[in-house]
Design a protein around this motif. Structure first.
Motif, mmCIF file in Angstrom:
data_model
loop_
_atom_site.group_PDB
_atom_site.id
_atom_site.type_symbol
_atom_site.label_atom_id
_atom_site.label_comp_id
_atom_site.label_asym_id
_atom_site.label_seq_id
_atom_site.Cartn_x
_atom_site.Cartn_y
_atom_site.Cartn_z
ATOM 1 N N GLY A 14 -2.893 1.516 1.894
ATOM 2 C CA GLY A 14 -3.781 2.516 1.301
ATOM 3 C C GLY A 14 -3.139 3.882 1.251
ATOM 4 N N ALA A 15 -2.434 4.238 2.307
ATOM 5 C CA ALA A 15 -1.764 5.534 2.341
ATOM 6 C C ALA A 15 -0.682 5.613 1.280
ATOM 7 C CB ALA A 15 -1.162 5.781 3.714
ATOM 8 N N ALA A 16 0.038 4.524 1.075
ATOM 9 C CA ALA A 16 1.114 4.525 0.077
ATOM 10 C C ALA A 16 0.571 4.778 -1.311
ATOM 11 C CB ALA A 16 1.853 3.189 0.116
ATOM 12 N N VAL A 17 -0.533 4.112 -1.646
ATOM 13 C CA VAL A 17 -1.137 4.323 -2.961
ATOM 14 C C VAL A 17 -1.617 5.750 -3.098
ATOM 15 C CG1 VAL A 17 -3.065 3.679 -4.453
ATOM 16 C CG2 VAL A 17 -1.781 1.910 -3.257
ATOM 17 N N ALA A 18 -2.265 6.265 -2.055
ATOM 18 C CA ALA A 18 -2.801 7.623 -2.125
ATOM 19 C C ALA A 18 -1.695 8.650 -2.301
ATOM 20 C CB ALA A 18 -3.600 7.925 -0.856
ATOM 21 N N VAL A 19 -0.610 8.495 -1.553
ATOM 22 C CA VAL A 19 0.490 9.460 -1.625
ATOM 23 C C VAL A 19 1.162 9.426 -2.980
ATOM 24 C CG1 VAL A 19 2.789 9.988 -0.751
ATOM 25 C CG2 VAL A 19 0.937 9.528 0.840
ATOM 26 N N LEU A 20 1.418 8.226 -3.504
ATOM 27 C CA LEU A 20 2.156 8.132 -4.753
ATOM 28 C C LEU A 20 1.305 8.488 -5.965
ATOM 29 C CD1 LEU A 20 4.367 5.011 -4.095
ATOM 30 C CD2 LEU A 20 5.022 7.381 -4.166
ATOM 31 N N VAL A 138 10.681 -3.970 -4.765
ATOM 32 C CA VAL A 138 10.301 -5.063 -3.858
ATOM 33 C C VAL A 138 11.519 -5.906 -3.498
ATOM 34 C CG1 VAL A 138 8.948 -7.187 -3.641
ATOM 35 C CG2 VAL A 138 7.919 -5.155 -4.666
ATOM 36 N N GLN A 139 12.337 -6.242 -4.482
ATOM 37 C CA GLN A 139 13.513 -7.065 -4.191
ATOM 38 C C GLN A 139 14.441 -6.383 -3.178
ATOM 39 O OE1 GLN A 139 15.524 -8.999 -7.594
ATOM 40 N NE2 GLN A 139 13.825 -8.276 -8.865
ATOM 41 N N ARG A 140 14.714 -5.092 -3.388
ATOM 42 C CA ARG A 140 15.604 -4.376 -2.467
ATOM 43 C C ARG A 140 14.979 -4.283 -1.076
ATOM 44 N NH1 ARG A 140 16.160 -0.658 -7.141
ATOM 45 N NH2 ARG A 140 18.107 -1.200 -8.210
ATOM 46 N N GLY A 209 2.854 -2.278 2.932
ATOM 47 C CA GLY A 209 3.334 -0.988 2.463
ATOM 48 C C GLY A 209 4.336 -1.089 1.340
ATOM 49 N N LEU A 210 5.276 -2.035 1.436
ATOM 50 C CA LEU A 210 6.303 -2.198 0.411
ATOM 51 C C LEU A 210 5.683 -2.495 -0.943
ATOM 52 C CD1 LEU A 210 9.226 -2.597 -0.600
ATOM 53 C CD2 LEU A 210 9.077 -4.975 0.220
ATOM 54 N N HIS A 211 4.764 -3.442 -0.983
ATOM 55 C CA HIS A 211 4.180 -3.838 -2.261
ATOM 56 C C HIS A 211 3.198 -2.790 -2.795
ATOM 57 C CE1 HIS A 211 5.871 -7.632 -0.865
ATOM 58 N NE2 HIS A 211 5.815 -8.059 -2.116
ATOM 59 N N ALA A 212 2.534 -2.051 -1.897
ATOM 60 C CA ALA A 212 1.644 -0.985 -2.345
ATOM 61 C C ALA A 212 2.447 0.152 -2.982
ATOM 62 C CB ALA A 212 0.816 -0.459 -1.173
ATOM 63 N N VAL A 213 3.579 0.494 -2.366
ATOM 64 C CA VAL A 213 4.464 1.509 -2.952
ATOM 65 C C VAL A 213 4.959 1.052 -4.323
ATOM 66 C CG1 VAL A 213 6.749 2.560 -2.730
ATOM 67 C CG2 VAL A 213 5.186 2.565 -0.789
ATOM 68 N N ALA A 214 5.337 -0.218 -4.412
ATOM 69 C CA ALA A 214 5.844 -0.744 -5.680
ATOM 70 C C ALA A 214 4.751 -0.776 -6.740
ATOM 71 C CB ALA A 214 6.419 -2.144 -5.466
ATOM 72 N N LEU A 215 3.506 -1.078 -6.342
ATOM 73 C CA LEU A 215 2.406 -1.077 -7.309
ATOM 74 C C LEU A 215 2.215 0.309 -7.897
ATOM 75 C CD1 LEU A 215 0.077 -2.477 -8.763
ATOM 76 C CD2 LEU A 215 -1.363 -1.992 -6.750
#
Length: 226
Positions: A14-20, A138-140, A209-215
């Motif tokens: 949730g934090a990743a989505v909010a920040v980005l 995501v791959q990296r 977190g990884l996939h939320a950032v990528a989304l």
């Protein structure tokens, strides 16, 4: 309170989505914020001066800006799910994460599909560039995890050609969602509504977190215009 790994993962997502999606405004945060504390002496609500507005009908709700933007978040998350399979297929082989030839093939294909649907091929291509970059995020990230902890490396190697068939299917769904949302994507409300959609999709799919950032990365250009 002791935070379990699943709770920590959900908070990080949730934090990743909010920040980005920073700058989206309070409209996006409202559905997820804490409820207001009740007052010590509740009072009866005042009678409305006018009759409450009628609730939107089902057809109107189906064509609302949020309803047009939600599929973009949903299909972007579906596309990101294939990144795990692509990474597993490429791990330990000579296949690089960056594949310019394949990327150009995808961009040409989605631009052609957009033209057939009467959509803007330039906007479609711009959004898909972000989709491709998000997939590589995501791959990296998975490669780094597997290098640090070989016990997490997948035990089966997917067929990359079969995975790409699924990617092509999702690409088609995403192109149609782009074609169906030009007004929502160019509206001032696009960013907060898309932020809400992405946060809800992240929660429903329990993205880490990884996939939320990528989304969030995959949706970066959605609201830059129709």
């Amino acid at each position: 309170m002791q935070l379990t790994p699943s709770i920590r993962s959900a908070l990080a997502a949730g934090a990743a989505v909010a920040v980005l999606f920073a700058g989206a405004g309070a409209a996006a945060a409202a559905p997820f914020g804490p409820a207001a504390a009740p007052s010590a002496q509740p009072t009866a609500p005042p009678a409305p001066a006018t009759a409450p507005p009628a609730q939107p009908t089902a057809p109107a709700a189906a064509h609302s800006p949020y309803a047009q933007l939600r599929p973009l978040a949903t299909f972007s998350a579906e596309r990101l799910a294939t990144a795990d399979l692509v990474a597993a297929a490429k791990w330990g082989t000579d296949s690089p994460i960056d594949d310019p030839a394949r990327e150009q093939e995808v961009l040409k294909s989605v631009a052609d599909q957009a033209r057939q649907l009467g959509a803007d091929p330039a906007a479609t291509t711009r959004i898909f560039r972000d989709q491709i970059e998000a997939n590589k995020v995501v791959q990296r990230g998975l490669f780094r995890q597997w290098e640090a902890n070989p016990a997490q490396v997948p035990t089966e190697r997917p067929d990359l050609q079969e995975v790409r068939k699924e990617i092509n299917r999702v690409n088609g769904e995403l192109v149609r969602a782009i074609a169906a949302s030009p007004r929502a994507r160019s509206a001032p409300s696009c960013t907060p509504l898309l932020t809400t959609a992405a946060a809800r999709v992240s929660a429903e799919r329990k993205l880490d977190g990884l996939h939320a950032v990528a989304l969030a990365r995959s949706l970066r250009s959605v609201c830059t215009g129709a």
